[in-house]
Write a protein that holds these residues in place. Structure first.
Motif, PDB file in Angstrom:
ATOM      1  N   VAL B  24      63.506 -56.852  48.331  1.00 28.37           N
ATOM      2  CA  VAL B  24      64.790 -56.212  48.619  1.00 28.37           C
ATOM      3  C   VAL B  24      64.763 -55.637  50.030  1.00 28.37           C
ATOM      4  N   PHE B  25      65.751 -55.988  50.836  1.00 25.94           N
ATOM      5  CA  PHE B  25      65.886 -55.360  52.152  1.00 25.94           C
ATOM      6  C   PHE B  25      67.348 -54.990  52.390  1.00 25.94           C
ATOM      7  N   MET B  27      70.400 -54.488  55.209  1.00 23.58           N
ATOM      8  CA  MET B  27      70.790 -54.935  56.540  1.00 23.58           C
ATOM      9  C   MET B  27      72.259 -54.609  56.764  1.00 23.58           C
ATOM     10  N   LYS B  51      61.319 -53.485  59.240  1.00 27.17           N
ATOM     11  CA  LYS B  51      61.343 -54.825  58.642  1.00 27.17           C
ATOM     12  C   LYS B  51      62.318 -54.878  57.468  1.00 27.17           C
ATOM     13  N   ARG B  52      62.434 -53.778  56.738  1.00 27.54           N
ATOM     14  CA  ARG B  52      63.238 -53.798  55.511  1.00 27.54           C
ATOM     15  C   ARG B  52      64.536 -53.026  55.637  1.00 27.54           C
ATOM     16  N   VAL B  54      67.357 -52.909  58.425  1.00 30.93           N
ATOM     17  CA  VAL B  54      67.589 -53.648  59.661  1.00 30.93           C
ATOM     18  C   VAL B  54      68.974 -53.347  60.231  1.00 30.93           C
ATOM     19  N   ASP B  55      69.003 -52.756  61.418  1.00 36.37           N
ATOM     20  CA  ASP B  55      70.262 -52.591  62.150  1.00 36.37           C
ATOM     21  C   ASP B  55      70.687 -53.939  62.716  1.00 36.37           C
ATOM     22  N   THR B  56      71.968 -54.227  62.630  1.00 38.21           N
ATOM     23  CA  THR B  56      72.461 -55.521  63.117  1.00 38.21           C
ATOM     24  C   THR B  56      73.401 -55.328  64.297  1.00 38.21           C
ATOM     25  N   PRO B  57      73.610 -56.414  65.046  1.00 38.06           N
ATOM     26  CA  PRO B  57      74.744 -56.399  65.978  1.00 38.06           C
ATOM     27  C   PRO B  57      76.051 -56.346  65.167  1.00 38.06           C
ATOM     28  N   PHE B  63      75.642 -61.790  60.050  1.00 40.79           N
ATOM     29  CA  PHE B  63      74.583 -61.164  59.240  1.00 40.79           C
ATOM     30  C   PHE B  63      74.835 -61.296  57.742  1.00 40.79           C
TER      31      PHE B  63
END
Lengths: 343, 326
Positions: B24-25, B27, B51-52, B54-57, B63
């Motif tokens: 499980v992550f 994002m 790693k788990r 995660v900031d996105t654009p 995403f």
């Protein structure tokens, strides 16, 4: 669109001339695959005209060297996603012609159980994870598979195939940015066949060197002669190595051409290009290029090449016979596979 | 029992599921260093690392599609959309990829993922930021749509959603994050597809979900002052819908009001009414009435906005109408 071979990273140029170094056995195998992809699609066109295949059907004729050269560089545990022009990709990956033809027929023995059809070929055992029907939709999916490989700490590589028209859609740019930002083991195969449906690339795209788009994301990229298996395989091996050992993505622009229409409802050269143009590109046919190489190397002669082609024709006829005899899925199949459990 | 806010209940569910299953992550935009735009992911970066968490654009389509691809090969992504308004940029991946993958692959490839974030209007955010999209996603076979109204349900349902093998559209109430309530301690899940009777009654059934649950409970209080006994049925899951609980309640009260925040045309309430008339028509003593948001883009002006919203008074009025008291 076959053309120059070039490579560039942050302004540097590196020639990427094909350097054929292959055994006779490999060459025979690749020629066999090129013939298989060609004859299979010809047979699919025949079946379509007989009404045995319905819906949309996008043929790969002319682009065979891309599929064959790319797949030759991959491992069994690597991931592959493609667009709806994916029959040739599935064949080159080793999905049996029988199960692909049966899927085109919508039959129970098809690789997607008859529920996917021409645009949605899946073979999970071979990590062939779909033909996808929305332009560019598969590019984030392939990026996610690369993310998963890195997350798990494996050295698997994820390959996403798409056409040049998809390079103008947002999902392409969003995916390349994330893959470069997070250093994902992804290879993006842009199959530039010159036309998005009936729109020539020059009428849809401001910059003709599509591989340059990778530089906006600080990503390695090459333009490759997509008619030549050796050139494709060479460039692909560099990209795979980069992904597998350094976990870095690459964009490869494969310059190729489709001799047939966008789909079966589009005449061979249509209203948007001339017959002469199509004939001109046939001079750089991937089968002819490979055949010429093999003859020049003394690996085979015309009889030997014909024997391979005849073998393939038998194989493709067998696939058609199999699809003809395969049953429709049972009516109960309508309501299965919607959710994991029950309907 | 612990008393938690809805926000912290969601946070606990994420934390416990990430501890339980390393596939499980989380994002999304601002989920990591900023601790979440609505602070649902507070502290998770610190505990689980980049790693788990995660900031996105700002790339909702990208995403979300990345999450689908990761789920296809064995991960269990939780994709946060800052609000469901922004998920319109990602709807191609939710509808065309996540929802259909299992079917079009003939059952070979599933997409076990959660897409979550706040849905519905807050205060004076105007037309583009004040929308309830549950009917859109509930329309799609292959998706599950879950909408908790209380902290306990938020935690229990998010845990179930993360463990589910299919894509779950998990819609939180933007105005519910500060709501406090009792939450059972430990690893307690709430099943997807089970409605909940939040208040028992005998004269009229009010079917509701998410933000309208608290409004229906207030309406029931006011009706009680007039000796009208209202039963409040919280759907909790829009798809698959728990029709048994609806039918049991309406068969008892013989009258029903359906309240939802969204627009009236082809809304969730329309589906509830269809189920009732097809299955238990003879139990009804009056036509079912729907209470919905006004059929307009949300205005900015406070007075107009109030007029556009569902509120307890509108539910009370509808209940009296099905009882022929008004």
């Amino acid at each position: 669109m076959s053309g120059s071979t070039a490579s560039k990273k942050k302004g540097s140029k590196r020639p990427a001339k094909a350097t054929p170094a292959a055994t006779e056995e490999q060459c025979r195998n690749w020629y066999h695959q090129l013939c298989l992809l060609r004859r299979f699609e010809e047979k699919a066109a025949e079946a379509y005209s007989l009404g045995k295949i319905g819906g949309f059907c996008h043929l790969y004729i002319g682009q065979e060297a891309v599929g064959v050269g790319v797949m030759a560089s991959l491992r069994e545990d690597d991931y592959i996603v493609g667009s709806y022009r994916e029959h040739g990709l599935a064949l080159a990956r080793g999905v049996p012609p029988r199960s692909i033809m049966a899927e085109l027929y919508g039959k129970a023995d098809g690789c997607s159980g008859g529920k996917g059809g021409s645009m949605h070929l899946f073979d999970a055992d071979r990590n062939f994870l779909g033909g996808h029907g929305i332009v560019g939709g598969q590019i984030p999916l392939g990026t996610g598979m690369a993310f998963a490989a890195k997350y798990h700490g494996t050295d698997q590589v994820s390959v996403s195939f798409f056409g040049e028209a998809a390079a103008n859609i947002g999902s392409f740019h969003e995916s390349l940015n994330m893959a470069a930002l997070w250093k994902l083991p992804a290879v993006y195969i842009l199959e530039n066949n010159g036309y998005g449906m009936g729109t020539a690339i020059a009428r849809a795209t401001a910059s003709m060197d599509l591989f340059h788009r990778a530089y906006s994301y600080d990503m390695e990229a090459e333009a490759v002669d997509g008619q030549d298996v050796f050139a494709v395989k060479d460039a692909m091996e560099r990209a795979v190595e980069r992904a597998r050992t350094k976990s870095e993505p690459t964009l490869l622009e494969m310059r190729t051409y489709r001799y047939v229409g966008h789909s079966m409802s589009d005449a061979a050269h249509g209203t948007y290009r001339t017959k002469d143009e199509v004939e001109e590109y046939r001079k750089r046919d991937p089968l002819v290029i490979m055949a010429a190489f093999m003859k020049k190397q003394g690996m085979t002669d015309d009889d030997g090449l014909k024997a391979i082609d005849d073998e393939v024709k038998t194989e493709v006829q067998d696939a058609m016979d199999y699809a003809d005899q395969s049953p429709d899925p049972p009516l109960e199949a309508l309501y299965t596979d919607v959710y994991a459990e029950g309907g | 029992m612990l008393t938690l806010t809805y926000r912290d209940a969601l946070n606990e569910a994420l934390r416990e599921e990430m501890q339980r299953d390393d596939r499980v992550f989380l994002m999304g935009e601002e989920v990591a260093e900023y601790d979440g735009a609505y602070k649902v992911s507070r502290g998770l970066l610190k505990e689980f690392g980049p790693k788990r968490v995660v900031d996105t654009p700002i790339a909702e389509l990208g995403f979300t599609g990345l999450g689908v691809g990761a789920a296809m090969v064995g991960l269990r992504p939780v994709i946060e959309v800052m609000t469901w308004n922004f998920a319109l940029l990602a709807i191609d991946q939710i509808v065309n990829s996540a929802a259909k993958m299992r079917y079009m692959s003939g059952g070979q490839v599933g997409v076990p993922m959660v897409i979550r974030g706040p849905n519905g209007s807050a205060l004076q955010l105007a037309a583009q930021h004040s929308q309830a999209f549950e009917a859109w996603y509930a329309h799609i076979p292959g998706l599950k749509v879950v909408m908790p109204a209380t902290p306990a349900d938020a935690k229990g349902l998010l845990k179930s959603a993360i463990r589910d093998d299919d894509p779950v559209v998990f819609m939180e109430g933007e105005m519910l994050y500060n709501l406090k309530g009792e939450v059972p301690e430990g690893d307690i899940t709430v099943p997807i597809g089970a409605a909940d009777v939040k208040r028992t009654g005998s004269d009229v059934t009010i079917v509701c979900h998410s933000k309208t649950v608290a409004q229906a409970l207030k309406a029931a209080d006011r009706l009680a002052e007039e000796n009208i006994s209202a039963e409040v049925v919280d759907l909790r899951t829009i798809r698959p819908m728990d029709t048994d609980t609806i039918f049991t309640s309406v068969s008892k009260t013989n009258r029903c009001v359906v309240a939802e925040e969204g627009w009236p045309f082809a809304g969730v309430g329309a589906q509830v009414v269809d189920y009732i008339q097809r299955n238990i028509f003879d139990e009804l003593d009056a036509p079912v009435i729907r209470v919905t948001g006004a059929d307009v883009p949300m205005p900015y002006n406070k007075r107009l906005e109030k007029e556009a919203r569902v509120d307890p008074a509108k539910i009370v009025a509808a209940a009296k109408r099905v009882l022929y008291l008004e």
